[in-house]
Design a protein around this motif. Structure first.
Motif, PDB file in Angstrom:
ATOM      1  N   VAL A  22      -4.241   8.545  -2.571  1.00  0.00           N
ATOM      2  CA  VAL A  22      -4.886   7.474  -2.081  1.00  0.00           C
ATOM      3  C   VAL A  22      -4.083   6.468  -1.124  1.00  0.00           C
ATOM      4  O   VAL A  22      -3.262   6.225  -1.042  1.00  0.00           O
ATOM      5  N   ASP A  23      -4.919   6.648  -0.042  1.00  0.00           N
ATOM      6  CA  ASP A  23      -3.762   6.238   1.371  1.00  0.00           C
ATOM      7  C   ASP A  23      -4.050   5.102   1.506  1.00  0.00           C
ATOM      8  O   ASP A  23      -5.458   4.160   1.108  1.00  0.00           O
ATOM      9  N   THR A  24      -2.774   4.162   1.738  1.00  0.00           N
ATOM     10  CA  THR A  24      -2.813   3.167   2.010  1.00  0.00           C
ATOM     11  C   THR A  24      -1.967   2.409   3.019  1.00  0.00           C
ATOM     12  O   THR A  24      -1.668   3.404   4.039  1.00  0.00           O
ATOM     13  N   VAL A  25      -2.132   1.444   3.718  1.00  0.00           N
ATOM     14  CA  VAL A  25      -1.320   0.245   4.384  1.00  0.00           C
ATOM     15  C   VAL A  25      -0.709  -0.644   3.531  1.00  0.00           C
ATOM     16  O   VAL A  25      -1.561  -1.257   2.889  1.00  0.00           O
ATOM     17  N   TRP A  26       1.028  -0.810   3.826  1.00  0.00           N
ATOM     18  CA  TRP A  26       1.197  -1.586   3.074  1.00  0.00           C
ATOM     19  C   TRP A  26       1.160  -3.108   4.199  1.00  0.00           C
ATOM     20  O   TRP A  26       1.066  -2.712   4.950  1.00  0.00           O
ATOM     21  N   ASN A  27       1.366  -4.086   3.092  1.00  0.00           N
ATOM     22  CA  ASN A  27       0.834  -5.027   4.369  1.00  0.00           C
ATOM     23  C   ASN A  27       2.420  -5.744   4.847  1.00  0.00           C
ATOM     24  O   ASN A  27       2.941  -6.056   4.169  1.00  0.00           O
ATOM     25  N   PRO A  28       2.608  -5.742   6.167  1.00  0.00           N
ATOM     26  CA  PRO A  28       4.355  -6.021   6.699  1.00  0.00           C
ATOM     27  C   PRO A  28       4.202  -7.734   7.114  1.00  0.00           C
ATOM     28  O   PRO A  28       5.397  -7.291   7.310  1.00  0.00           O
ATOM     29  N   ILE A  29       3.552  -8.358   6.622  1.00  0.00           N
ATOM     30  CA  ILE A  29       3.733  -9.509   6.741  1.00  0.00           C
ATOM     31  C   ILE A  29       3.964 -10.208   4.970  1.00  0.00           C
ATOM     32  O   ILE A  29       4.247 -11.473   5.107  1.00  0.00           O
TER      33      ILE A  29
END
Length: 295
Positions: free
Chosen positions: A59-66
């Motif tokens: 499952v490809d995700t993007v981590w919340n940078p803030i």
């Protein structure tokens, strides 16, 4: 009985996580294995694909940078993976944890034994926390000695941390799950990696909690294990068991001189740990934190 394995990882190669070994160690127990792979800047995803096991589902995700409140982004990634699991049991294993092949049969037997017992919501493992290198383990209660890693996948659970589970019986308040022993060990290698990757890992983790990487100084030339690992030697003991076979190549690839435990510069936390070790010589009391209720 259907078993799901799950984990999350980002930049596992660059930070020297044994994440491939971790996944491989759990795969024999699982009918599927879900990996939430965060977008990063190394070959982590490609290496997981290269395992070539059809049970693995990415499952490809993007981590919340803030999102930098107490590492909550780690909890988010853990739950993304769990919410994609379809088994009766869900086996969570972190990217620096490895199951010994000698314990696989015991884990499966524990899941089968408790499958139809709703009073058992989770299964806990005994931990071996390596420190400095793979020849030493901690004996301090600051490192959890037991933790629930298999959760029943038919109950409402969440977490505020990547470490533990909370069962949500009610809308506003969670509780630790009722857990039985898995009769098995998990080997935690996170504090046994080479010194420079260890520094990078600590710096990146600090950004998930404080959003201020400038407070974490850069590594100086020739950083050694003694400089990267500073726990008092009275809180460490030699590892006398065998490592999981899957870890052989990772262990051989670790760089740096062998770790030699030394006396530490004590803060309040270490003084408490030292007192706990001394008390344990006379009384079999486990002072470590438990994120489950034993049943």
């Amino acid at each position: 009985m259907r078993v799901s394995g799950f984990t999350f990882i980002r930049n596992g190669s660059r930070l020297n996580y044994p994440f491939i070994e971790s996944i491989r160690s759990a795969l024999p127990l699982c009918d599927e294995f879900v990996v939430a792979v965060g977008a990063g800047d190394d070959d982590t995803r490609e290496r997981i694909v290269a395992i070539g096991d059809p049970k693995i589902r990415i499952v490809d995700t993007v981590w919340n940078p803030i999102l930098v409140k107490r590492g909550f982004v780690l909890a988010q990634q853990k739950m993304i993976a769990l919410y994609n699991c379809t088994g009766d049991w869900a086996f969570y294993i972190e990217g620096d944890e490895v199951l010994h092949e000698d314990d696989q049969a015991a884990v499966r037997a524990a899941m089968e034994r408790h499958l139809d017992n709703p009073d058992v919501e989770a299964l806990w493992f005994d931990y071996r926390h390596f420190y400095g290198d793979v020849n030493w383990i901690t004996q301090t209660h600051s490192y959890y000695r037991r933790e629930a890693r298999i959760i029943r996948n038919t109950i409402r659970v969440t977490t505020t941390d990547s470490l533990y589970f909370l069962v949500m019986d009610k809308k506003k308040r969670g509780r630790y799950p009722r857990a039985a022993s898995a009769d098995a060990r998990l080997f935690h290698y996170g504090n046994a990696r080479s010194p420079l990757p260890m520094w990078h890992k600590r710096r990146e983790m600090s950004q998930l909690y404080t959003a201020n990487p400038e407070t974490y100084p850069p590594p100086f030339h020739g950083i050694t294990r003694q400089e990267a690992y500073t726990m008092d030697k009275r809180l460490i003991r030699r590892f006398e068991e065998t490592h999981p076979a899957v870890m052989a190549d990772w262990i051989a690839a670790q760089e740096g001189d062998p770790y030699e435990p030394q006396f530490g510069q004590h803060n309040l936390r270490e003084w408490r740990n030292l007192m706990g070790v001394r008390i344990n010589r006379f009384l079999p009391i486990d002072f470590s934190k438990k994120h489950f209720k034993p049943v």
